[in-house]
Motif scaffolding. Structure first.
Motif, PDB file in Angstrom:
ATOM      1  N   ILE A 131      19.333   8.446  -4.704  1.00 46.84           N
ATOM      2  CA  ILE A 131      18.453   9.115  -5.659  1.00 46.84           C
ATOM      3  C   ILE A 131      17.415   8.160  -6.248  1.00 46.84           C
ATOM      4  O   ILE A 131      16.213   8.467  -6.270  1.00 46.84           O
ATOM      5  N   GLU A 132      17.847   7.012  -6.738  1.00 47.67           N
ATOM      6  CA  GLU A 132      16.901   6.083  -7.364  1.00 47.67           C
ATOM      7  C   GLU A 132      15.914   5.522  -6.351  1.00 47.67           C
ATOM      8  O   GLU A 132      14.723   5.366  -6.643  1.00 47.67           O
ATOM      9  N   VAL A 133      16.393   5.215  -5.161  1.00 45.14           N
ATOM     10  CA  VAL A 133      15.497   4.733  -4.100  1.00 45.14           C
ATOM     11  C   VAL A 133      14.469   5.809  -3.769  1.00 45.14           C
ATOM     12  O   VAL A 133      13.283   5.528  -3.568  1.00 45.14           O
ATOM     13  N   SER A 134      14.930   7.065  -3.734  1.00 50.86           N
ATOM     14  CA  SER A 134      14.039   8.188  -3.454  1.00 50.86           C
ATOM     15  C   SER A 134      12.923   8.276  -4.487  1.00 50.86           C
ATOM     16  O   SER A 134      11.751   8.482  -4.142  1.00 50.86           O
ATOM     17  N   ARG A 135      13.265   8.119  -5.754  1.00 47.72           N
ATOM     18  CA  ARG A 135      12.252   8.191  -6.812  1.00 47.72           C
ATOM     19  C   ARG A 135      11.216   7.083  -6.664  1.00 47.72           C
ATOM     20  O   ARG A 135      10.023   7.306  -6.858  1.00 47.72           O
ATOM     21  N   GLN A 136      11.677   5.892  -6.336  1.00 47.48           N
ATOM     22  CA  GLN A 136      10.749   4.779  -6.178  1.00 47.48           C
ATOM     23  C   GLN A 136       9.831   4.998  -4.979  1.00 47.48           C
ATOM     24  O   GLN A 136       8.631   4.694  -5.036  1.00 47.48           O
ATOM     25  N   THR A 137      10.376   5.523  -3.890  1.00 45.46           N
ATOM     26  CA  THR A 137       9.555   5.800  -2.710  1.00 45.46           C
ATOM     27  C   THR A 137       8.470   6.812  -3.041  1.00 45.46           C
ATOM     28  O   THR A 137       7.303   6.647  -2.651  1.00 45.46           O
ATOM     29  N   LEU A 138       8.839   7.867  -3.773  1.00 42.87           N
ATOM     30  CA  LEU A 138       7.858   8.879  -4.163  1.00 42.87           C
ATOM     31  C   LEU A 138       6.773   8.267  -5.036  1.00 42.87           C
ATOM     32  O   LEU A 138       5.576   8.518  -4.837  1.00 42.87           O
ATOM     33  N   LYS A 139       7.161   7.448  -5.994  1.00 41.59           N
ATOM     34  CA  LYS A 139       6.184   6.841  -6.908  1.00 41.59           C
ATOM     35  C   LYS A 139       5.215   5.938  -6.145  1.00 41.59           C
ATOM     36  O   LYS A 139       4.003   5.952  -6.392  1.00 41.59           O
ATOM     37  N   ILE A 140       5.737   5.162  -5.197  1.00 41.99           N
ATOM     38  CA  ILE A 140       4.872   4.286  -4.396  1.00 41.99           C
ATOM     39  C   ILE A 140       3.884   5.123  -3.593  1.00 41.99           C
ATOM     40  O   ILE A 140       2.693   4.805  -3.502  1.00 41.99           O
ATOM     41  N   GLY A 141       4.373   6.220  -3.006  1.00 42.89           N
ATOM     42  CA  GLY A 141       3.496   7.079  -2.220  1.00 42.89           C
ATOM     43  C   GLY A 141       2.378   7.678  -3.046  1.00 42.89           C
ATOM     44  O   GLY A 141       1.228   7.766  -2.595  1.00 42.89           O
ATOM     45  N   LEU A 142       2.694   8.074  -4.279  1.00 44.30           N
ATOM     46  CA  LEU A 142       1.673   8.678  -5.130  1.00 44.30           C
ATOM     47  C   LEU A 142       0.663   7.644  -5.604  1.00 44.30           C
ATOM     48  O   LEU A 142      -0.488   7.986  -5.888  1.00 44.30           O
ATOM     49  N   CYS A 143       1.082   6.400  -5.698  1.00 41.29           N
ATOM     50  CA  CYS A 143       0.114   5.337  -5.998  1.00 41.29           C
ATOM     51  C   CYS A 143      -0.872   5.170  -4.843  1.00 41.29           C
ATOM     52  O   CYS A 143      -2.040   4.833  -5.058  1.00 41.29           O
ATOM     53  N   LYS A 144      -0.399   5.414  -3.624  1.00 46.17           N
ATOM     54  CA  LYS A 144      -1.273   5.313  -2.456  1.00 46.17           C
ATOM     55  C   LYS A 144      -2.273   6.466  -2.414  1.00 46.17           C
ATOM     56  O   LYS A 144      -3.470   6.260  -2.226  1.00 46.17           O
ATOM     57  N   ARG A 145      -1.742   7.682  -2.580  1.00 46.53           N
ATOM     58  CA  ARG A 145      -2.622   8.850  -2.472  1.00 46.53           C
ATOM     59  C   ARG A 145      -1.943  10.061  -3.103  1.00 46.53           C
ATOM     60  O   ARG A 145      -1.065  10.667  -2.481  1.00 46.53           O
ATOM     61  N   PRO A 146      -2.346  10.456  -4.308  1.00 49.86           N
ATOM     62  CA  PRO A 146      -1.741  11.624  -4.957  1.00 49.86           C
ATOM     63  C   PRO A 146      -2.382  12.947  -4.558  1.00 49.86           C
ATOM     64  O   PRO A 146      -1.965  13.994  -5.032  1.00 49.86           O
ATOM     65  N   ILE A 147      -3.396  12.898  -3.698  1.00 45.97           N
ATOM     66  CA  ILE A 147      -4.155  14.101  -3.331  1.00 45.97           C
ATOM     67  C   ILE A 147      -3.887  14.478  -1.882  1.00 45.97           C
ATOM     68  O   ILE A 147      -3.825  13.617  -1.005  1.00 45.97           O
ATOM     69  N   SER A 148      -3.727  15.778  -1.647  1.00 46.37           N
ATOM     70  CA  SER A 148      -3.753  16.320  -0.290  1.00 46.37           C
ATOM     71  C   SER A 148      -4.605  17.578  -0.321  1.00 46.37           C
ATOM     72  O   SER A 148      -4.672  18.267  -1.339  1.00 46.37           O
ATOM     73  N   VAL A 149      -5.267  17.866   0.783  1.00 46.27           N
ATOM     74  CA  VAL A 149      -6.185  19.007   0.840  1.00 46.27           C
ATOM     75  C   VAL A 149      -5.764  19.936   1.970  1.00 46.27           C
ATOM     76  O   VAL A 149      -5.570  19.499   3.107  1.00 46.27           O
ATOM     77  N   GLN A 150      -5.607  21.218   1.634  1.00 40.94           N
ATOM     78  CA  GLN A 150      -5.356  22.258   2.630  1.00 40.94           C
ATOM     79  C   GLN A 150      -6.644  23.062   2.769  1.00 40.94           C
ATOM     80  O   GLN A 150      -6.981  23.870   1.902  1.00 40.94           O
ATOM     81  N   SER A 151      -7.362  22.827   3.847  1.00 43.36           N
ATOM     82  CA  SER A 151      -8.654  23.487   4.051  1.00 43.36           C
ATOM     83  C   SER A 151      -8.477  24.755   4.869  1.00 43.36           C
ATOM     84  O   SER A 151      -7.690  24.789   5.820  1.00 43.36           O
ATOM     85  N   CYS A 152      -9.207  25.795   4.492  1.00 40.05           N
ATOM     86  CA  CYS A 152      -9.189  27.010   5.305  1.00 40.05           C
ATOM     87  C   CYS A 152     -10.179  26.837   6.458  1.00 40.05           C
ATOM     88  O   CYS A 152     -11.020  25.933   6.451  1.00 40.05           O
TER      89      CYS A 152
END
Length: 499
Positions: free
Chosen positions: A124-145
């Motif tokens: 669980i704690e490792v999972s939280r850290q992985t998510l936080k690192i990923g969001l520091c890289k790029r918190p945005i995703s775009v779904q284009s029609c």
């Protein structure tokens, strides 16, 4: 190395696979690969054909083979990782996504996927850290029609306590869980472009380069789980006062259960069970008897941890020992202690009706009947499907909710949008013998879907009306293309604000 010709060839194998003739495609791919064992595309094609035949382990082998000849292919690595999750091989899937992160450190989706897999493995704690690192890289995703979008939506989502999980029953296994309402059935992804921003800490306040958009949909829905995300979203929107927003985060912050009790307990026509917040500290014994006496709560009571829904952690306590055992088991944290109001239906049953409010208008959703007090939709394919009078009542409710619940109850329901200040939220309720509505829950975290309609077709047009209403709300509020304005990033000096 030049590929040698084989009977049928890779092109014919691909044609067969795309036509859904996976068994024939397998034969053609194997013939081609016998002569051309280093053809990575053919190994991938064979893997896809085997997925179509539900031979997931064999398909994974094919993707491993393809990677022998194209080791730095991001699409191949991502497909292999997804396939291993579907096959239930979480440890090897974690290895694949860790490899993607090593080779492509800016690939945010790999971090989200790895965090979900780590959680599945109990890390669980490792999972939280992985998510936080990923969001520091790029918190945005775009779904284009595919074509010109009817509107470009900036969807805000909070991950203060929400997390990504493995959910193999859905159309895709990676799913955000907790704290946010799902939008998958609220607007058509083929007609709107959706810019997703995952709020972590205060990242949106300093993020540059959010794509242009016409409206903000704040899908952060649980003030108990995602209070910090909502406060951050409110500050962000205060910097952009001209941007229309659905579900002002400042109003969502007011939608906790205990605050709903405070603002609804005296409203005519409404019965909202007394709901108090219990803070349990790890270093101080919790005196359940003293708490119940101080707050004026009598047994039985309903107990649950804040931020949990769909019966997660919920206990009905009929005696003080059960209350004490609950707090010993659940431990430190914040909990709701809720008055239990008995409301039987036809003596032997219980019922729960649901409505959504969209832009101030009421839309009926379901009319569940169950044999247990904690009514949810889990029994629909058993109890309700086999009991015609239950489905008859549901159809009557959906076709004319005002007539079904009565004029006074309908008027009480329609008072809720003004009180809540929300553009989108749900209400679970019953009608008591005295005509008042008994509210079980009211919040914007309720999920809209078409799942029940697959087994109960009469639900489909009503679910469709909800989707249409939400889309119409977006279109009626979105900025016209000519009025688009760039997103402001001016500092607010750290002051809190509201949209």
């Amino acid at each position: 190395m030049m590929a040698r010709r084989s009977v049928g060839g890779a092109a014919e194998a691909q044609r067969l696979r795309r036509a859904g003739q996976n068994k024939e495609a397998e034969t053609a791919y194997r013939a081609h690969l016998k002569a051309n064992p280093e053809d990575a595309d053919a190994w991938r094609g064979l893997g896809l054909a085997l997925i179509g035949l539900n031979r997931l382990d064999d398909a994974a082998y094919c993707f491993w083979q393809a990677l022998q000849y194209r080791p730095d292919s991001l699409p191949l690595l991502m497909q292999l990782g997804d396939l291993l999750v579907r096959a239930g091989d979480m440890k090897r899937a974690a290895t694949v996504y860790a490899t993607i992160i090593e080779k492509f450190p800016g690939e945010a989706r790999a971090y989200l996927s790895l965090s979900a897999i780590q959680r599945e493995l109990g890390e669980i704690e490792v999972s939280r850290q992985t998510l936080k690192i990923g969001l520091c890289k790029r918190p945005i995703s775009v779904q284009s029609c595919l074509g010109a979008p009817k509107a470009r939506i900036l969807r805000l989502r909070g991950v203060q306590n929400a997390f990504y999980k493995v959910a193999p029953e859905g159309s895709h296994w990676l799913r955000l869980s907790g704290g946010n309402f799902s939008s998958s059935a609220l607007w058509d992804q083929n007609q709107f472009t959706t810019i997703n921003f995952l709020i972590s800490d205060e990242n949106i306040l300093s993020h540059e380069g959010i794509p242009a958009h016409d409206i903000v949909v704040n899908s952060v829905a649980d003030a108990d789980l995602e209070g910090q995300s909502l406060e951050t979203a409110a500050r962000y929107l205060a910097r952009n006062p001209g941007m229309p927003v659905i579900n002002d985060p400042a109003r969502v912050l007011e939608s906790t259960r205990d605050n709903n009790y405070r603002r609804l307990k005296e409203v005519p026509g409404i019965r909202f069970p007394k709901s108090m917040r219990a803070e349990v500290r790890p270093d101080v014994p919790f005196d359940a008897a003293e708490f119940l006496s101080r707050e004026g709560l009598e047994l039985p009571v309903i107990l649950r941890r804040t931020g949990t829904h769909t019966a997660v952690s919920t206990v009905k306590a009929d005696s003080l020992p059960v209350v004490e055992d609950y707090f010993l088991t659940e431990g430190a944290g914040t909990h709701y202690v809720i008055e239990y109001v008995l409301s039987p239906f036809r003596e032997d049953y219980f019922r729960k009706m649901r409505v959504f409010f969209i832009d101030g208008e009421l839309y009926p959703v379901v009319h569940h009947v169950d044999t247990v007090w904690n009514v949810h939709g889990f029994n629909r394919t058993t109890v309700m499907a086999e009991t015609p009078w239950m489905t008859d009542l549901e159809e009557a409710y959906l076709d004319d909710p005002a007539a079904y619940v009565g004029a006074d109850a309908f008027a009480a329901l329609n008072a809720l949008p003004k009180i809540s200040g929300l553009d989108f939220f749900g209400v679970d309720f019953d009608v008591m013998e005295d005509g008042r509505i008994l509210i079980f829950e009211t919040n914007p975290a309720m999920r809209h879907s078409f799942e029940h309609a697959r087994n109960f077709p009469y639900l489909e047009p009503h679910a469709r009306r909800i989707t249409d209403a939400f889309q119409n709300m977006i279109l009626s509020r979105a900025l016209p293309a000519a009025d688009e304005k760039p997103v402001s990033h001016a500092s607010d000096g750290g002051r809190a604000g509201s949209a």
